[in-house]
Design an enzyme around this catalytic site. Structure first.
Site, mmCIF file in Angstrom:
data_model
loop_
_atom_site.group_PDB
_atom_site.id
_atom_site.type_symbol
_atom_site.label_atom_id
_atom_site.label_comp_id
_atom_site.label_asym_id
_atom_site.label_seq_id
_atom_site.Cartn_x
_atom_site.Cartn_y
_atom_site.Cartn_z
ATOM 1 N N CYS A 35 0.827 -1.214 0.000
ATOM 2 C CA CYS A 35 0.000 0.000 0.000
ATOM 3 C C CYS A 35 0.861 1.263 0.000
ATOM 4 O O CYS A 35 0.348 2.353 -0.247
ATOM 5 C CB CYS A 35 -0.943 0.005 1.201
ATOM 6 S SG CYS A 35 -0.081 0.036 2.772
ATOM 7 N N CYS A 104 -2.547 -2.980 8.749
ATOM 8 C CA CYS A 104 -2.228 -1.620 9.194
ATOM 9 C C CYS A 104 -1.735 -1.661 10.645
ATOM 10 O O CYS A 104 -0.819 -0.917 11.015
ATOM 11 C CB CYS A 104 -3.443 -0.714 9.077
ATOM 12 S SG CYS A 104 -4.337 -0.911 7.519
HETATM 13 FE FE1 FES Z 1 -1.577 0.190 4.252
HETATM 14 FE FE2 FES Z 1 -3.385 0.729 6.027
HETATM 15 S S1 FES Z 1 -3.695 0.452 3.920
HETATM 16 S S2 FES Z 1 -1.270 0.551 6.342
#
Ligand code: FES
Length: 128
Positions: A35, A104
């Site tokens: 991400c 996360c």
């Molecule tokens: Fe990557 Fe939350 S989407 S840390």
């Protein structure tokens, strides 16, 4: 059911302990390649107690809430206890995260472990 708990929303909107500790003696930075989110954790440890902790997170709301909650969980705690902190404990303290957002909270665990490792390596270096 709401996707995010009240606690997640609260820590996302009003994150605790945001910022930098200039004289931190343990700093950890981690990221998630998928991400692209990045988390940096600063620890000020004295007498094996986390006297102060601050973070900077460039990431999603769950990552911000996780870092904020993690700092609250470790502030004032002995390093031996801090070393045991898991992402699960962070997520539970937030009253849960959606399954696809659990990674996360992993960032928070990893950032703290990385800061602790930095603290220990600095301590070893000065003991030589
Ligand atoms: Fe990557 Fe939350 S989407 S840390």
């Amino acid at each position: 059911m709401a996707l995010y708990s009240e606690k997640v929303m609260d820590h996302f909107r009003n994150p605790r302990n945001v910022g930098v500790i200039e004289d931190a003696n343990g700093i950890g930075e981690v990221g998630n390649a998928k991400c692209g989110d990045i988390m940096k954790m600063y620890l000020k440890i004295e007498d094996d107690i986390v006297q102060d902790v601050k973070f900077e997170t460039f990431g999603c709301g769950s990552a911000i809430a996780s870092s904020s909650m993690a700092t609250e969980l470790i502030k004032g705690k002995p390093v031996s206890e801090v070393a045991q902190l898991t992402n699960k404990a962070v997520a539970e303290a937030l009253d849960g995260l959606p399954a696809y957002k659990m990674h996360c909270s992993v960032l928070a665990e990893e950032a703290i472990q990385s800061a602790l490792a930095d603290y220990y390596s600095k301590k070893e270096a000065t003991a030589e």
